[in-house]
Design an enzyme around this catalytic site. Structure first.
Site, PDB file in Angstrom:
ATOM      1  N   GLU A  34      -7.082  31.862  -9.333  1.00 19.04           N
ATOM      2  CA  GLU A  34      -6.016  31.746 -10.328  1.00 19.04           C
ATOM      3  C   GLU A  34      -4.641  31.800  -9.665  1.00 19.04           C
ATOM      4  O   GLU A  34      -4.473  32.314  -8.561  1.00 19.04           O
ATOM      5  CB  GLU A  34      -6.154  32.873 -11.358  1.00 19.04           C
ATOM      6  CG  GLU A  34      -7.404  32.750 -12.210  1.00 19.04           C
ATOM      7  CD  GLU A  34      -7.485  33.857 -13.265  1.00 19.04           C
ATOM      8  OE1 GLU A  34      -6.604  34.739 -13.287  1.00 19.04           O
ATOM      9  OE2 GLU A  34      -8.439  33.818 -14.067  1.00 19.04           O
ATOM     10  N   ASP A 155       1.213  -5.128   0.492  1.00 16.49           N
ATOM     11  CA  ASP A 155       0.877  -4.997  -0.933  1.00 16.49           C
ATOM     12  C   ASP A 155       2.007  -5.605  -1.767  1.00 16.49           C
ATOM     13  O   ASP A 155       3.161  -5.201  -1.640  1.00 16.49           O
ATOM     14  CB  ASP A 155       0.703  -3.514  -1.282  1.00 16.49           C
ATOM     15  CG  ASP A 155       0.143  -3.302  -2.680  1.00 16.49           C
ATOM     16  OD1 ASP A 155       0.150  -4.256  -3.479  1.00 16.49           O
ATOM     17  OD2 ASP A 155      -0.285  -2.177  -2.975  1.00 16.49           O
ATOM     18  N   LYS A 178      -2.996  -7.661  -1.660  1.00 16.30           N
ATOM     19  CA  LYS A 178      -4.045  -6.645  -1.521  1.00 16.30           C
ATOM     20  C   LYS A 178      -4.971  -6.675  -2.727  1.00 16.30           C
ATOM     21  O   LYS A 178      -4.518  -6.624  -3.866  1.00 16.30           O
ATOM     22  CB  LYS A 178      -3.420  -5.254  -1.370  1.00 16.30           C
ATOM     23  CG  LYS A 178      -4.451  -4.146  -1.200  1.00 16.30           C
ATOM     24  CD  LYS A 178      -3.832  -2.847  -0.707  1.00 16.30           C
ATOM     25  CE  LYS A 178      -3.037  -2.152  -1.772  1.00 16.30           C
ATOM     26  NZ  LYS A 178      -2.544  -0.821  -1.320  1.00 16.30           N
ATOM     27  N   ASP A 204       5.219   0.073   3.179  1.00 20.35           N
ATOM     28  CA  ASP A 204       4.491   0.270   1.926  1.00 20.35           C
ATOM     29  C   ASP A 204       4.987   1.564   1.294  1.00 20.35           C
ATOM     30  O   ASP A 204       5.500   2.448   1.986  1.00 20.35           O
ATOM     31  CB  ASP A 204       2.982   0.346   2.184  1.00 20.35           C
ATOM     32  CG  ASP A 204       2.166  -0.063   0.963  1.00 20.35           C
ATOM     33  OD1 ASP A 204       2.746  -0.181  -0.130  1.00 20.35           O
ATOM     34  OD2 ASP A 204       0.945  -0.255   1.107  1.00 20.35           O
ATOM     35  N   GLY A 210      -4.938   4.371   5.005  1.00 15.49           N
ATOM     36  CA  GLY A 210      -4.443   3.531   6.090  1.00 15.49           C
ATOM     37  C   GLY A 210      -5.173   2.208   6.225  1.00 15.49           C
ATOM     38  O   GLY A 210      -4.815   1.383   7.070  1.00 15.49           O
TER      39      GLY A 210
END
Length: 277
Positions: A34, A155, A178, A204, A210
């Protein structure tokens, strides 16, 4: 008033940059799992800024932020702001399939206690003030690169970052495509580019495993490039994944410090101080 969470290492730099007071709270993860939170100072009538990045242990940090914010509200804070340099569950281009949960939709409901939230290169459907690190990355590499250089993103969803970095350097940018196969595997493709003699900067928003960068480097190496540099905003990759990027042909890897990493060489602290305060 600025307070750091468990991953709030940037709070010190931000406080120094903007001249705000830094206060520490008691935070402890108890042996049975907790989280213990206790304010050690008076917050009544104060505007409070909680600094906490979501990596590592994103689920724990999500709950911790809620506990801290509720404590601040309970003890009379006027307004509560979140400075979250990296926010988890915000991958671009990830389409949900039947039965999947949209995590940011849930997070957005939980975090309505915050007056405003700030993040760096955030992507996702959530009410967040998005601050770009493109100029910082471009500034870092501008002195390192010669005239014959190009910025490439592995990307398409990182086009805004690639464009911003390229503009700061004063060069062109290109995009690869991508295709995500599953949670950790992707295929990267690109139109044929003649990069002979170029210095290539691959950028990116995020490096996780990776794999995208490794495939992008392989495509770039089909030309006789001068050298390959790699940069990202959020480096979540571990040492093994970073080594794979180096082994595949990268000459240098550079990330910001939104997440503490072996390759964090660019600080976003002053940028956040300037945009938030």
């Amino acid at each position: 008033m600025i307070i750091p969470g468990s991953n709030g290492f940037l709070a010190v730099k931000i406080a120094r940059s903007c001249g705000e007071n830094l206060h520490l709270i008691e935070l402890e993860k108890l042996k049975y799992g907790e989280k213990y939170v206790r304010l050690t100072f008076d917050v009544e009538g104060e505007d409070v800024y909680l600094v906490n990045t979501f990596h590592p242990n994103p689920d724990e940090i999500i709950l911790e932020n809620l506990f801290v914010a509720e404590a601040l509200k309970e003890y009379g804070a006027k307004r509560i702001y979140g400075i979250f340099p990296y926010i988890a569950y915000s991958k671009k281009g990830k389409k949900l399939i039947k039965g999947e949960l949209p995590p940011l939709k849930v997070l957005s409901k939980l975090y309505d206690i915050f007056e405003k939230m700030y993040s760096v290169n955030f992507s996702g459907e959530m009410d967040v003030v998005n601050i770009s690190a493109a100029e910082l990355i471009g500034e870092y590499f501008a002195e390192k690169l010669g005239e014959k250089c190009i910025v490439i993103s592995p990307d398409e969803t990182s086009e805004e970052l690639a464009r911003g970095v390229a503009e700061k350097i004063g060069t062109d940018y290109e995009l690869m495509k991508k295709i995500r196969v599953d949670a950790e595997n992707v295929i990267v493709s690109a139109r044929r580019m003649n990069l002979d003699g170029y210095e290539v900067l691959l950028v990116d928003d995020l490096i996780y495993t990776g794999s995208s960068m490794v495939q992008a480097i392989k495509l770039v190496k089909k030309s006789n490039v001068k050298r390959i540099l790699v940069s990202c905003v959020h480096a979540l990759a571990d040492m093994r994944d970073l080594l794979n990027i180096y082994i595949s042909g990268a000459d240098e890897i550079v990330a910001t410090d939104t997440v503490l990493s072996y390759v964090s060489k660019i600080s976003v602290a002053e940028l956040l101080a300037e945009k938030v305060f």
